[in-house]
Motif scaffolding. Structure first.
Motif, PDB file in Angstrom:
ATOM      1  N   LYS A  94      39.301  56.122  43.957  1.00 39.49           N
ATOM      2  CA  LYS A  94      39.197  55.210  42.817  1.00 39.49           C
ATOM      3  C   LYS A  94      40.341  54.209  42.840  1.00 39.49           C
ATOM      4  CE  LYS A  94      35.635  56.577  40.250  1.00 39.49           C
ATOM      5  NZ  LYS A  94      34.545  55.674  39.801  1.00 39.49           N
ATOM      6  N   ALA A  95      41.549  54.693  43.139  1.00 35.07           N
ATOM      7  CA  ALA A  95      42.711  53.815  43.172  1.00 35.07           C
ATOM      8  C   ALA A  95      42.536  52.754  44.254  1.00 35.07           C
ATOM      9  CB  ALA A  95      43.983  54.626  43.430  1.00 35.07           C
ATOM     10  N   PHE A  96      42.039  53.169  45.432  1.00 32.81           N
ATOM     11  CA  PHE A  96      41.807  52.230  46.527  1.00 32.81           C
ATOM     12  C   PHE A  96      40.760  51.201  46.144  1.00 32.81           C
ATOM     13  CE2 PHE A  96      39.113  51.070  50.150  1.00 32.81           C
ATOM     14  CZ  PHE A  96      40.042  50.425  50.949  1.00 32.81           C
ATOM     15  N   TRP A  97      39.663  51.627  45.527  1.00 30.66           N
ATOM     16  CA  TRP A  97      38.574  50.724  45.168  1.00 30.66           C
ATOM     17  C   TRP A  97      39.018  49.725  44.108  1.00 30.66           C
ATOM     18  CZ3 TRP A  97      35.581  49.348  40.971  1.00 30.66           C
ATOM     19  CH2 TRP A  97      34.407  48.640  41.261  1.00 30.66           C
ATOM     20  N   TYR A  98      39.710  50.223  43.091  1.00 38.64           N
ATOM     21  CA  TYR A  98      40.178  49.328  42.028  1.00 38.64           C
ATOM     22  C   TYR A  98      41.167  48.303  42.568  1.00 38.64           C
ATOM     23  CZ  TYR A  98      38.116  52.434  38.517  1.00 38.64           C
ATOM     24  OH  TYR A  98      37.253  53.170  37.752  1.00 38.64           O
ATOM     25  N   ASN A  99      42.063  48.761  43.444  1.00 38.20           N
ATOM     26  CA  ASN A  99      43.062  47.845  43.987  1.00 38.20           C
ATOM     27  C   ASN A  99      42.414  46.811  44.901  1.00 38.20           C
ATOM     28  OD1 ASN A  99      45.907  47.124  44.192  1.00 38.20           O
ATOM     29  ND2 ASN A  99      45.749  47.755  46.339  1.00 38.20           N
ATOM     30  N   SER A 100      41.417  47.212  45.657  1.00 42.67           N
ATOM     31  CA  SER A 100      40.699  46.278  46.516  1.00 42.67           C
ATOM     32  C   SER A 100      39.992  45.217  45.688  1.00 42.67           C
ATOM     33  CB  SER A 100      39.680  47.026  47.382  1.00 42.67           C
ATOM     34  OG  SER A 100      40.326  47.944  48.246  1.00 42.67           O
ATOM     35  N   THR A 101      39.408  45.639  44.577  1.00 42.23           N
ATOM     36  CA  THR A 101      38.749  44.685  43.682  1.00 42.23           C
ATOM     37  C   THR A 101      39.771  43.742  43.068  1.00 42.23           C
ATOM     38  OG1 THR A 101      37.073  46.358  43.152  1.00 42.23           O
ATOM     39  CG2 THR A 101      37.247  44.455  41.678  1.00 42.23           C
ATOM     40  N   ALA A 102      40.929  44.285  42.667  1.00 44.01           N
ATOM     41  CA  ALA A 102      41.982  43.456  42.068  1.00 44.01           C
ATOM     42  C   ALA A 102      42.491  42.434  43.070  1.00 44.01           C
ATOM     43  CB  ALA A 102      43.128  44.339  41.588  1.00 44.01           C
ATOM     44  N   ASN A 103      42.538  42.800  44.352  1.00 43.71           N
ATOM     45  CA  ASN A 103      43.021  41.885  45.381  1.00 43.71           C
ATOM     46  C   ASN A 103      42.155  40.635  45.480  1.00 43.71           C
ATOM     47  OD1 ASN A 103      45.117  43.594  46.049  1.00 43.71           O
ATOM     48  ND2 ASN A 103      44.046  44.559  47.752  1.00 43.71           N
TER      49      ASN A 103
ATOM     50  N   ARG B 190      43.553  36.089  34.117  1.00 42.03           N
ATOM     51  CA  ARG B 190      44.173  36.664  35.308  1.00 42.03           C
ATOM     52  C   ARG B 190      45.682  36.784  35.131  1.00 42.03           C
ATOM     53  NH1 ARG B 190      43.535  33.645  40.979  1.00 42.03           N
ATOM     54  NH2 ARG B 190      45.087  32.288  40.000  1.00 42.03           N
ATOM     55  N   THR B 191      46.308  35.764  34.531  1.00 41.23           N
ATOM     56  CA  THR B 191      47.753  35.818  34.289  1.00 41.23           C
ATOM     57  C   THR B 191      48.102  36.963  33.354  1.00 41.23           C
ATOM     58  OG1 THR B 191      47.996  33.432  34.609  1.00 41.23           O
ATOM     59  CG2 THR B 191      49.754  34.550  33.408  1.00 41.23           C
ATOM     60  N   GLU B 192      47.333  37.116  32.292  1.00 38.31           N
ATOM     61  CA  GLU B 192      47.567  38.211  31.344  1.00 38.31           C
ATOM     62  C   GLU B 192      47.337  39.558  32.004  1.00 38.31           C
ATOM     63  OE1 GLU B 192      46.156  35.476  27.535  1.00 38.31           O
ATOM     64  OE2 GLU B 192      44.775  36.902  28.466  1.00 38.31           O
ATOM     65  N   GLY B 193      46.361  39.619  32.914  1.00 38.45           N
ATOM     66  CA  GLY B 193      46.128  40.861  33.649  1.00 38.45           C
ATOM     67  C   GLY B 193      47.291  41.207  34.554  1.00 38.45           C
TER      68      GLY B 193
ATOM     69  N   LEU C 285      47.412  46.411  42.023  1.00 38.51           N
ATOM     70  CA  LEU C 285      47.757  47.511  41.134  1.00 38.51           C
ATOM     71  C   LEU C 285      49.028  48.217  41.589  1.00 38.51           C
ATOM     72  CD1 LEU C 285      44.272  49.146  40.437  1.00 38.51           C
ATOM     73  CD2 LEU C 285      45.387  47.221  39.301  1.00 38.51           C
ATOM     74  N   LYS C 286      49.507  47.897  42.788  1.00 44.01           N
ATOM     75  CA  LYS C 286      50.731  48.501  43.310  1.00 44.01           C
ATOM     76  C   LYS C 286      51.974  47.711  42.892  1.00 44.01           C
ATOM     77  CE  LYS C 286      48.503  50.446  47.428  1.00 44.01           C
ATOM     78  NZ  LYS C 286      48.530  50.517  48.909  1.00 44.01           N
ATOM     79  N   GLU C 287      51.765  46.595  42.207  1.00 45.23           N
ATOM     80  CA  GLU C 287      52.884  45.733  41.830  1.00 45.23           C
ATOM     81  C   GLU C 287      53.829  46.444  40.873  1.00 45.23           C
ATOM     82  OE1 GLU C 287      53.434  40.972  41.063  1.00 45.23           O
ATOM     83  OE2 GLU C 287      51.539  41.941  40.554  1.00 45.23           O
ATOM     84  N   GLU C 288      55.138  46.318  41.136  1.00 51.18           N
ATOM     85  CA  GLU C 288      56.156  46.961  40.307  1.00 51.18           C
ATOM     86  C   GLU C 288      56.870  45.937  39.431  1.00 51.18           C
ATOM     87  OE1 GLU C 288      58.788  49.056  42.891  1.00 51.18           O
ATOM     88  OE2 GLU C 288      57.285  50.560  43.448  1.00 51.18           O
TER      89      GLU C 288
END
Length: 248
Positions: A176-185, A146-149, A191-194
């Motif tokens: 797709k962006a919404f689904w992936y980000n929801s899964t990442a949460n 998770r840290t590496e991700g 995935l919005k992290e800068e």
């Protein structure tokens, strides 16, 4: 989380010029004197050595030197700080090559897609690249922690200039962006992290690790797409997180 990282990655996937007709021995003396003088200068902080010009007898001697970055010596207050730094360094060194490769693949993809006029052929080409990357990197990306991700998500922004969320949205779809980000949460990732080494301490730590790895040859440097100057930042101290509180 590993699926999200995999999908994300699959998508983004002494020159010397001399113009002197005079005495060659004189040229050597001038160059040697310049070199010795440079050695006598006291190094205080990170100093870039750029182009130097010497003019004599109406002619110009142009010496182009590679930029050299001198970094401050690492100092740790505690053994915990030392262990954490080298633990986090290992994670960063593991994630960076994937972000670098993702940037390279994205540039190639964009260049080739721009030359394809048919939308259907663009989709076919994009899917072909995704399958190629999947076969080449699936097993490696599944091993990321998770840290590496989290570091990879930040470095993708550093290397491409776009957040992972925006890349998915532009190259696939908003859904797709919404689904992936929801899964990442679910794994406390976004995935919005800068990537912002100016304001975020962890990002500055990542940048410090990268710059030291570039200098010692551990990593191959790829310019960041973001607008920041590490030399200006290097006066800052690396701040490491405090050790977790002991349970009673």
């Amino acid at each position: 989380m590993k699926v999200v990282i995999l999908e994300l990655f699959l998508i983004v996937c002494f020159t010397i010029m001399i113009k002197v007709n005079k005495n060659f021995i004189f040229l050597l003396i001038v160059f040697s004197t310049t070199f010795l003088f440079a050695q006598e200068q006291k190094v205080v902080d990170s100093i870039p050595i750029t182009e130097q010009y010497i003019i004599f007898e109406g002619d110009t001697l142009l010496i182009e030197l590679d930029e050299v970055l001198l970094l401050k010596k690492l100092k740790f207050k505690t053994n915990y700080d030392r262990r954490y730094y080298y633990w986090f360094r290992k994670k960063t060194l593991k994630a960076y090559p994937y972000a670098k490769l993702a940037s390279e693949r994205l540039e190639v993809l964009n260049e080739r897609v721009d030359n394809i006029k048919s939308k259907r052929k663009k989709r076919i080409y994009t899917k072909r690249i995704q399958k190629y990357l999947e076969g080449e990197f699936t097993d490696q990306l599944k091993k990321l922690t998770r840290t590496e991700g989290r570091i990879l998500i930040k470095l993708i922004h550093r290397q491409t200039g776009n957040t992972a969320f925006d890349l998915v949205k532009d190259l696939r779809s908003g859904w797709k962006a919404f689904w992936y980000n929801s899964t990442a949460n679910l794994f406390k990732l976004s995935l919005k992290e800068e990537y912002d080494p100016i304001k975020i301490e962890e990002d500055y730590l990542i940048e410090d690790i990268l710059q030291r790895a570039f200098v010692d040859g551990t990593l191959i440097q790829q310019p960041s797409k973001l607008n920041f100057n590490y030399i200006e930042l290097s006066s800052k101290d690396v701040i490491l997180p405090k050790p977790p509180a002991k349970k009673n």
